[in-house]
Motif scaffolding. Structure first.
Motif, mmCIF file in Angstrom:
data_model
loop_
_atom_site.group_PDB
_atom_site.id
_atom_site.type_symbol
_atom_site.label_atom_id
_atom_site.label_comp_id
_atom_site.label_asym_id
_atom_site.label_seq_id
_atom_site.Cartn_x
_atom_site.Cartn_y
_atom_site.Cartn_z
ATOM 1 N N TYR A 206 0.942 -0.309 -6.348
ATOM 2 C CA TYR A 206 2.283 -0.982 -5.908
ATOM 3 C C TYR A 206 3.396 -0.151 -6.755
ATOM 4 O O TYR A 206 4.386 0.179 -6.160
ATOM 5 C CB TYR A 206 2.236 -2.362 -6.398
ATOM 6 N N GLY B 139 -1.073 -9.359 -10.826
ATOM 7 C CA GLY B 139 -0.488 -9.533 -9.211
ATOM 8 C C GLY B 139 -1.837 -8.823 -8.552
ATOM 9 O O GLY B 139 -2.347 -7.912 -9.076
ATOM 10 N N THR B 140 -1.830 -8.962 -7.161
ATOM 11 C CA THR B 140 -2.868 -8.383 -6.281
ATOM 12 C C THR B 140 -2.611 -7.025 -6.163
ATOM 13 O O THR B 140 -3.486 -5.850 -6.307
ATOM 14 C CB THR B 140 -2.956 -9.116 -5.241
ATOM 15 N N ALA B 141 -1.139 -6.512 -5.791
ATOM 16 C CA ALA B 141 -0.757 -5.471 -5.537
ATOM 17 C C ALA B 141 -0.843 -4.350 -6.749
ATOM 18 O O ALA B 141 -1.499 -3.330 -6.420
ATOM 19 C CB ALA B 141 0.695 -5.527 -5.345
ATOM 20 N N TYR C 108 -5.127 -3.127 1.897
ATOM 21 C CA TYR C 108 -4.277 -4.363 1.371
ATOM 22 C C TYR C 108 -4.219 -5.266 2.709
ATOM 23 O O TYR C 108 -3.982 -4.675 3.747
ATOM 24 C CB TYR C 108 -2.907 -4.020 1.179
ATOM 25 N N ALA D 103 7.447 -10.066 -8.801
ATOM 26 C CA ALA D 103 6.618 -11.066 -7.881
ATOM 27 C C ALA D 103 5.246 -11.052 -8.494
ATOM 28 O O ALA D 103 4.101 -11.632 -7.863
ATOM 29 C CB ALA D 103 6.561 -10.097 -6.546
ATOM 30 N N ARG E 297 -2.842 -8.637 4.575
ATOM 31 C CA ARG E 297 -1.625 -9.410 4.708
ATOM 32 C C ARG E 297 -1.763 -10.608 5.771
ATOM 33 O O ARG E 297 -1.299 -10.171 6.874
ATOM 34 C CB ARG E 297 -0.408 -8.589 4.764
ATOM 35 N N LYS F 228 3.641 -19.321 -1.610
ATOM 36 C CA LYS F 228 3.789 -17.816 -1.185
ATOM 37 C C LYS F 228 4.866 -17.787 0.004
ATOM 38 O O LYS F 228 4.005 -17.851 1.284
ATOM 39 C CB LYS F 228 2.690 -17.226 -0.972
ATOM 40 N N PHE G 240 2.850 2.079 -1.272
ATOM 41 C CA PHE G 240 2.372 0.534 -0.908
ATOM 42 C C PHE G 240 2.933 0.059 0.482
ATOM 43 O O PHE G 240 4.102 0.029 0.522
ATOM 44 C CB PHE G 240 2.773 -0.399 -2.158
ATOM 45 N N TYR H 93 10.848 -14.832 -2.285
ATOM 46 C CA TYR H 93 11.045 -13.383 -2.284
ATOM 47 C C TYR H 93 12.516 -13.114 -1.693
ATOM 48 O O TYR H 93 13.103 -12.107 -2.579
ATOM 49 C CB TYR H 93 10.066 -12.668 -1.611
#
Ligand code: COI
Length: 357
Positions: free
Chosen positions: A167, A301-303, A135, A234, A137, A195, A24, A200
């Motif tokens: 991920y 989650g997206t990942a 992905y 996350a 970003r 976000k 990832f 994080y």
């Protein structure tokens, strides 16, 4: 036709990608989109080669973290072209996050157009293998140079892309999670629903300590009472107790309005499941386990899409969930969301934008 100018690289990075070991976020596509805000408005932006960006040591975001980001994915569709999944939700959330840290609003339609153009330019980086994806970003940050604590005078928005596999190295295999009673991720009135990098950063130490103890991530409790569950790592978190899906509500501003969270809840409601967005305590989860009614626990989650939890540890007590096997609802959600993303299952919700590449 887009009016975003493109400067193409003369040194492609495609040969650097090990398609069998994508993991990832370790490979980056050839180009990025950059748009600058001069204090008055965002410019139209441009697509340029990926590479180092000069910055001054006084760049304010390095010091004070005035920065936001997004994460979304594009998939090679079995029907041809590339499917962008729910990008409108991510564009809206970028502006929600931006409002919280005083980053000027970005035109959402233009952001979507920039993503589409970038995917077209770097189409060769969209993985071909089922389970892999591109992905995307987007990020935006204060780009001014000063040391006073105040909002930036100028901003930059970047979109970069990265071919990725799942991920967690475990994939869909259930992970071990440590309930953190020591650290907090977010507080009411804080940054939790944005976000932004600070959330994080706040998670790193607890995550590292958990990893050293053999856990994949931590489960976050609310910062005041340390009773109520917020998120996992996350990701958003969901519990199935007595055939009811329970997930913490958005209205306290401490958790992220996850796109996969919303997709999972939409599907579960359509399947006729009882869905509750309500507060849930860690004691309720452990009690349900004791009474045999805790059926499944998973992150969304997206990942990772869906990440089942196989074991939860809280104050030295372990509970095993569904014999550490993927539960039927987690599996069905994963299969359905992924099926829609890859074009195998009909998209009844208008979640997909197909890009003709
Ligand atoms: C996601 O689940 O997509 C996340 O937010 C993780 C990401 C920060 C890598």
């Amino acid at each position: 036709m887009s009016n975003i100018p493109v400067t193409r690289t003369d040194k492609s990075r495609l040969g650097l990608v090990n398609w069998d070991k994508l993991s990832f976020g370790v490979y980056f596509s050839d180009h990025i989109f950059i748009s600058d805000h001069d204090g008055k408005s965002w410019d139209n932006g441009k697509i340029v080669p990926y590479g180092p960006m000069p910055m001054e040591p006084s760049m304010c975001t390095l010091h004070y973290g005035q920065t936001i980001f997004e994460g979304l994915k594009a998939f090679r569709s079995v029907n041809g072209g590339v499917n962008l999944f729910r990008a409108d939700k991510n564009a809206a959330r970028l502006n929600h996050s931006g409002a919280r840290v005083c980053i000027p609003e970005y035109d959402e339609k233009h952001l979507l157009e920039a993503m589409v153009e970038l995917i077209k330019v770097d189409r060769e980086f969209v993985p071909k293998k089922r389970g892999h994806s591109l992905y995307i970003r987007p990020l935006a940050y204060g780009n001014g140079n000063f040391l006073g604590v105040h909002v930036s005078d100028i901003y930059r928005l970047i979109i970069m892309t990265s071919p990725v596999a799942s991920y967690y190295p475990e994939g869909l295999a259930p992970v071990k999670i440590l309930v953190s009673s020591e650290y907090s991720r977010a507080v009411r009135g804080g940054l939790g629903s944005a976000k932004t990098a600070a959330n994080y950063a706040a998670s790193l130490l607890a995550g590292e300590k958990a990893k050293k103890l053999g856990y994949a991530q931590v489960l976050w409790l609310d910062a005041v009472t340390r009773d109520f569950i917020d998120e996992v790592g996350a990701m958003n978190i969901m519990f199935i107790i007595d055939d009811e899906i329970i997930t913490p509500p958005l209205d306290h501003g401490t958790i992220l309005d996850g796109v996969t969270r919303d997709s999972a809840l939409t599907l579960a409601r359509e399947w006729g499941m009882k869905v509750s967005e309500r507060q849930i305590t860690i004691d309720e989860v452990f009690d349900a386990h004791k009474h045999g009614t805790l059926q499944e626990v998973f992150g969304t989650g997206t990942a990772a899409v869906i990440s089942p939890v196989g074991l939860l540890t809280y104050r030295g007590l372990d509970i095993e969930i569904n014999q550490r096997q993927i539960g039927p609802i987690a599996q069905k959600l994963y299969d359905t969301i992924s099926g829609i993303q890859y074009g195998e299952i009909e998209d009844k919700y208008g979640w997909i934008v197909n890009i003709d590449v």
